[in-house]
Scaffold this active site. Structure first.
Site, mmCIF file in Angstrom:
data_model
loop_
_atom_site.group_PDB
_atom_site.id
_atom_site.type_symbol
_atom_site.label_atom_id
_atom_site.label_comp_id
_atom_site.label_asym_id
_atom_site.label_seq_id
_atom_site.Cartn_x
_atom_site.Cartn_y
_atom_site.Cartn_z
ATOM 1 N N GLY A 10 0.833 -1.211 0.000
ATOM 2 C CA GLY A 10 0.000 0.000 0.000
ATOM 3 C C GLY A 10 0.861 1.251 0.000
ATOM 4 O O GLY A 10 1.620 1.478 0.934
ATOM 5 N N HIS A 13 -0.609 6.907 2.653
ATOM 6 C CA HIS A 13 0.113 7.621 3.725
ATOM 7 C C HIS A 13 1.006 6.701 4.563
ATOM 8 O O HIS A 13 2.171 7.012 4.809
ATOM 9 C CB HIS A 13 -0.882 8.354 4.626
ATOM 10 C CG HIS A 13 -1.507 9.523 3.935
ATOM 11 N ND1 HIS A 13 -0.924 10.755 3.869
ATOM 12 C CD2 HIS A 13 -2.666 9.629 3.254
ATOM 13 C CE1 HIS A 13 -1.682 11.584 3.187
ATOM 14 N NE2 HIS A 13 -2.765 10.921 2.791
ATOM 15 N N GLU A 35 1.884 -1.457 -4.813
ATOM 16 C CA GLU A 35 0.644 -0.679 -4.939
ATOM 17 C C GLU A 35 -0.174 -1.269 -6.081
ATOM 18 O O GLU A 35 0.326 -1.386 -7.199
ATOM 19 C CB GLU A 35 0.969 0.800 -5.186
ATOM 20 C CG GLU A 35 -0.229 1.665 -5.541
ATOM 21 C CD GLU A 35 -1.375 1.573 -4.533
ATOM 22 O OE1 GLU A 35 -1.137 1.758 -3.338
ATOM 23 O OE2 GLU A 35 -2.511 1.292 -4.963
ATOM 24 N N SER A 44 -6.288 11.513 -1.218
ATOM 25 C CA SER A 44 -7.726 11.795 -1.191
ATOM 26 C C SER A 44 -8.029 13.037 -0.357
ATOM 27 O O SER A 44 -9.030 13.720 -0.594
ATOM 28 C CB SER A 44 -8.498 10.591 -0.641
ATOM 29 O OG SER A 44 -8.546 9.575 -1.619
ATOM 30 N N CYS A 45 -7.166 13.325 0.611
ATOM 31 C CA CYS A 45 -7.342 14.525 1.448
ATOM 32 C C CYS A 45 -7.395 15.785 0.569
ATOM 33 O O CYS A 45 -8.025 16.773 0.930
ATOM 34 C CB CYS A 45 -6.188 14.678 2.438
ATOM 35 S SG CYS A 45 -5.694 13.160 3.229
ATOM 36 N N GLY A 115 -5.051 -0.237 4.010
ATOM 37 C CA GLY A 115 -6.118 0.753 4.140
ATOM 38 C C GLY A 115 -7.527 0.224 3.995
ATOM 39 O O GLY A 115 -7.837 -0.917 4.344
ATOM 40 N N ASP A 181 -29.445 11.413 3.823
ATOM 41 C CA ASP A 181 -28.865 10.697 4.971
ATOM 42 C C ASP A 181 -30.000 10.179 5.855
ATOM 43 O O ASP A 181 -31.035 10.836 6.004
ATOM 44 C CB ASP A 181 -27.951 11.628 5.773
ATOM 45 C CG ASP A 181 -26.978 10.852 6.646
ATOM 46 O OD1 ASP A 181 -25.770 10.922 6.373
ATOM 47 O OD2 ASP A 181 -27.421 10.158 7.588
ATOM 48 N N ALA A 301 -4.918 10.297 7.955
ATOM 49 C CA ALA A 301 -3.630 10.236 7.268
ATOM 50 C C ALA A 301 -2.489 10.407 8.267
ATOM 51 O O ALA A 301 -1.475 9.715 8.203
ATOM 52 C CB ALA A 301 -3.584 11.327 6.210
ATOM 53 N N ARG A 305 0.694 7.956 9.495
ATOM 54 C CA ARG A 305 2.108 8.374 9.432
ATOM 55 C C ARG A 305 2.815 8.198 10.774
ATOM 56 O O ARG A 305 3.956 7.732 10.835
ATOM 57 C CB ARG A 305 2.203 9.830 8.987
ATOM 58 C CG ARG A 305 1.947 9.946 7.534
ATOM 59 C CD ARG A 305 2.062 11.331 6.979
ATOM 60 N NE ARG A 305 1.739 11.239 5.578
ATOM 61 C CZ ARG A 305 2.613 10.931 4.630
ATOM 62 N NH1 ARG A 305 3.884 10.743 4.926
ATOM 63 N NH2 ARG A 305 2.226 10.827 3.378
HETATM 64 C C1 FAD Z 1 -12.154 12.241 0.376
HETATM 65 C C2 FAD Z 1 -11.223 11.977 1.544
HETATM 66 C C3 FAD Z 1 -10.665 13.041 2.229
HETATM 67 C C4 FAD Z 1 -9.804 12.810 3.314
HETATM 68 N N1 FAD Z 1 -9.274 13.887 3.972
HETATM 69 C C5 FAD Z 1 -8.415 13.683 4.988
HETATM 70 C C6 FAD Z 1 -7.790 14.792 5.635
HETATM 71 O O1 FAD Z 1 -7.996 15.954 5.276
HETATM 72 N N2 FAD Z 1 -6.947 14.534 6.661
HETATM 73 C C7 FAD Z 1 -6.665 13.257 7.077
HETATM 74 O O2 FAD Z 1 -5.870 13.083 8.028
HETATM 75 N N3 FAD Z 1 -7.239 12.188 6.479
HETATM 76 C C8 FAD Z 1 -8.092 12.373 5.449
HETATM 77 N N4 FAD Z 1 -8.652 11.292 4.824
HETATM 78 C C9 FAD Z 1 -8.345 9.938 5.314
HETATM 79 C C10 FAD Z 1 -6.977 9.485 4.786
HETATM 80 O O3 FAD Z 1 -6.971 9.562 3.379
HETATM 81 C C11 FAD Z 1 -6.691 8.069 5.261
HETATM 82 O O4 FAD Z 1 -6.772 8.039 6.660
HETATM 83 C C12 FAD Z 1 -5.306 7.604 4.835
HETATM 84 O O5 FAD Z 1 -5.177 7.658 3.444
HETATM 85 C C13 FAD Z 1 -5.027 6.191 5.325
HETATM 86 O O6 FAD Z 1 -3.812 5.745 4.809
HETATM 87 P P1 FAD Z 1 -3.475 4.206 4.702
HETATM 88 O O7 FAD Z 1 -2.017 4.125 4.380
HETATM 89 O O8 FAD Z 1 -3.954 3.485 5.905
HETATM 90 O O9 FAD Z 1 -4.339 3.591 3.518
HETATM 91 P P2 FAD Z 1 -5.206 4.062 2.279
HETATM 92 O O10 FAD Z 1 -5.092 5.516 2.015
HETATM 93 O O11 FAD Z 1 -6.548 3.471 2.410
HETATM 94 O O12 FAD Z 1 -4.454 3.360 1.070
HETATM 95 C C14 FAD Z 1 -4.203 1.989 0.980
HETATM 96 C C15 FAD Z 1 -3.423 1.738 -0.288
HETATM 97 O O13 FAD Z 1 -3.114 0.362 -0.364
HETATM 98 C C16 FAD Z 1 -3.356 -0.124 -1.670
HETATM 99 N N5 FAD Z 1 -3.642 -1.552 -1.524
HETATM 100 C C17 FAD Z 1 -4.654 -2.119 -0.818
HETATM 101 N N6 FAD Z 1 -4.590 -3.454 -0.867
HETATM 102 C C18 FAD Z 1 -3.509 -3.752 -1.627
HETATM 103 C C19 FAD Z 1 -2.929 -4.973 -2.048
HETATM 104 N N7 FAD Z 1 -3.438 -6.157 -1.694
HETATM 105 N N8 FAD Z 1 -1.810 -4.918 -2.823
HETATM 106 C C20 FAD Z 1 -1.281 -3.724 -3.192
HETATM 107 N N9 FAD Z 1 -1.807 -2.536 -2.831
HETATM 108 C C21 FAD Z 1 -2.900 -2.558 -2.046
HETATM 109 C C22 FAD Z 1 -4.561 0.690 -2.136
HETATM 110 O O14 FAD Z 1 -4.661 0.717 -3.539
HETATM 111 C C23 FAD Z 1 -4.223 2.066 -1.549
HETATM 112 O O15 FAD Z 1 -3.437 2.844 -2.402
HETATM 113 C C24 FAD Z 1 -9.507 11.481 3.722
HETATM 114 C C25 FAD Z 1 -10.061 10.395 3.027
HETATM 115 C C26 FAD Z 1 -10.908 10.642 1.947
HETATM 116 C C27 FAD Z 1 -11.503 9.473 1.208
#
Ligand code: FAD
Length: 455
Positions: A10, A13, A35, A44-45, A115, A181, A301, A305
């Site tokens: 993944g 973040h 990825e 997405s943020c 994620g 909603d 996010a 981190r």
């Molecule tokens: C519209 C929106 C706005 C947001 N705004 C904010 C904000 O302003 N501030 C904030 O703190 N947070 C925000 N968030 C939340 C934030 O984006 C997430 O908390 C953060 O991205 C989590 O990171 P992560 O690394 O856990 O996983 P994710 O961002 O969920 O990413 C997981 C990654 O793993 C990859 N993946 C999954 N399974 C596999 C696999 N089997 N093999 C290879 N790759 C894989 C996916 O393709 C993806 O790219 C927002 C979210 C959204 C949807």
């Protein structure tokens, strides 16, 4: 000496932070980041700002580019999905999604940051065209195309939580927008009643049709979606955007690492899974919440981190020298210039976990009364606290003015388990250019403690 192999799943973040922290802090480590998407590390943020045309372009709304990792000595494999783990051989099975080829990657340490996926609705008509979700690069592109498509006049958004961002974007693009909603008020899962009233007001003033207490039953149309069927009748629409929450992206782990019944990955206080040398971080786990004093979902996010940074610091220790301190959990919610920052846990969640909690809300103008109204915005600040110990568990600010800094002070207070008395009695700076004689953090804590102050 042979390099130690770290594989990270993944590239969002959590994965980004982990990969670069390792390369910055260790010698002799071979880092491979997997990825499944083609586009690497879409943020997405930044989606709302991108859709509003306030960024330098879609290609820049990301944490890093594949070549950045390569330049640091790591390997970036996009279009590559982790499909299984052989925990005895210590290999990850991966599939190249372009060629269909599969192979095994050996690891000494495996960090999972896979994620969540946006949740969909298992309802009749869900497969009709123009029914969208809202996360990641591909959906951002589709939403962007739709906002510029003149044939799309009516947009229905399901989910008045994060869906308010899509509602604002579509309204500003000139669409007729309905926000649906099942709850009574927009953002009611996040904010107190006074704040949700303010959001309801601003959404209505900006001509968003609010369909609250409305349950979606399905979608109708011949090829494209034409209406949303609800318990309150049909809502005509040319596009649906579903923003109703998330599900963990962990089906591929079934049978290897232990998962909770709802699919989130189980970890200990060091982010270790039940399998040696496999760690999990980010939205796919339940981190320890400092104010709730237990594990809860904290989609953030910055939480991902901090978790990545901690895991990397202790990755090669036999027993980590310290457990992870925990997460406070803070986020911003905004619509049409009104923004709320909420940090820690809210009153509903504090009660849900059995704490004798109370909330105090303070409203005033930011600066002394002799400052004209147009430069003296109305502000709200709230605190959620343990009524027995006075420990501060949560808090929030609301204004059209930027008072996000005050919310960050509340996060620090929550992390350090400070009390109402600490916040009531701390001397902050005073200048009428910025605030009033008593800082609003003092005032809200003093209100909770019933201090009799001249404000
Ligand atoms: C519209 C929106 C706005 C947001 N705004 C904010 C904000 O302003 N501030 C904030 O703190 N947070 C925000 N968030 C939340 C934030 O984006 C997430 O908390 C953060 O991205 C989590 O990171 P992560 O690394 O856990 O996983 P994710 O961002 O969920 O990413 C997981 C990654 O793993 C990859 N993946 C999954 N399974 C596999 C696999 N089997 N093999 C290879 N790759 C894989 C996916 O393709 C993806 O790219 C927002 C979210 C959204 C949807």
């Amino acid at each position: 000496m042979e390099k130690r192999k770290v594989v990270i799943v993944g590239a969002s973040h959590g994965g980004h932070e982990a990969a670069f922290e390792i390369l910055n802090n260790y010698e002799n480590v071979d880092v491979t980041l997997l990825e499944q998407s083609d586009y690497v590390s879409f943020m997405s943020c930044g989606m709302k700002l991108y859709l509003e045309g306030k960024t330098t372009g879609a290609d820049d709304v990301r944490n890093f580019r594949p070549e950045d990792l390569k330049n640091r000595g790591g390997h970036m494999l996009n279009n590559t999905q982790a499909t299984d783990i052989n925990t005895y051989k210590k290999t990850v099975s991966v599939k190249d999604l372009k060629t269909g080829e599969t192979r095994e990657l050996p690891y000494d340490k495996l960090i999972i940051s896979s994620g969540v996926n946006p949740a969909s609705l298992d309802l009749p008509g869900i497969d009709l065209k123009n029914v969208f979700l809202m996360r990641g690069y591909d959906w951002a592109q589709k939403i962007n195309d739709a906002q510029h498509d003149d044939s799309i006049k009516n947009v229905a958004i399901i989910g008045a939580g994060n869906g308010i961002a899509a509602a604002e974007v579509m309204r500003k693009a000139g669409k007729n927008v309905t926000l649906i909603d099942a709850g009574k008020k927009p953002l009611e899962n996040y904010l107190n009643d006074i704040y949700t009233d303010e959001f309801e007001k601003i959404l209505t003033e900006n001509n968003i049709n609010l369909a609250m207490e409305t349950k979606v039953e399905g979608f109708t149309g011949s090829d494209k979606v034409e209406a949303v069927k609800t318990n309150n009748g049909e809502i005509k629409t040319d596009l649906v955007i579903i923003a109703v929450g998330v599900t963990p992206n962990t089906a591929w782990l079934d049978g290897t690492v232990d998962l909770y019944d709802n699919g989130y990955i189980k970890t200990d206080e060091y982010f270790r899974t039940n399998v040696p040398d496999i760690y999990a971080i980010g939205d796919a786990i339940f981190p320890f919440s400092i104010p709730a004093n237990r594990r809860v979902p904290i989609p953030s996010a910055i939480a991902a981190r901090h978790e990545a940074q901690y895991v990397v610091e202790h990755l090669f220790e036999t027993t980590p020298s310290r457990p992870f301190a925990g997460i406070v959990g803070a986020q911003v919610l905004e619509a049409f210039g009104l923004h709320a920052v909420t940090t820690g846990i809210n009153l509903k969640n504090a009660k849900r976990v059995g704490i004798n909690a109370k909330e105090v809300i303070f409203k005033d103008s930011l600066r002394p009364d002799y400052i004209p109204a147009k430069e003296n915005p109305e502000i709200y600040i709230s605190l959620v606290y343990n009524a027995d110990t006075h420990q501060v568990l949560g808090g929030s600010t609301l204004s059209t003015y930027d008072i996000t800094g005050q919310a960050n002070v509340l996060s620090l207070a929550i992390r350090n388990r400070l009390t109402l008395e600490d916040l009531a009695e701390t001397d902050f700076f005073f200048s009428p250019t910025f605030d009033r004689q008593w800082n609003i953090i003092n005032l809200v804590a003093q209100k909770a403690l019933s201090y009799d102050k001249i404000v």
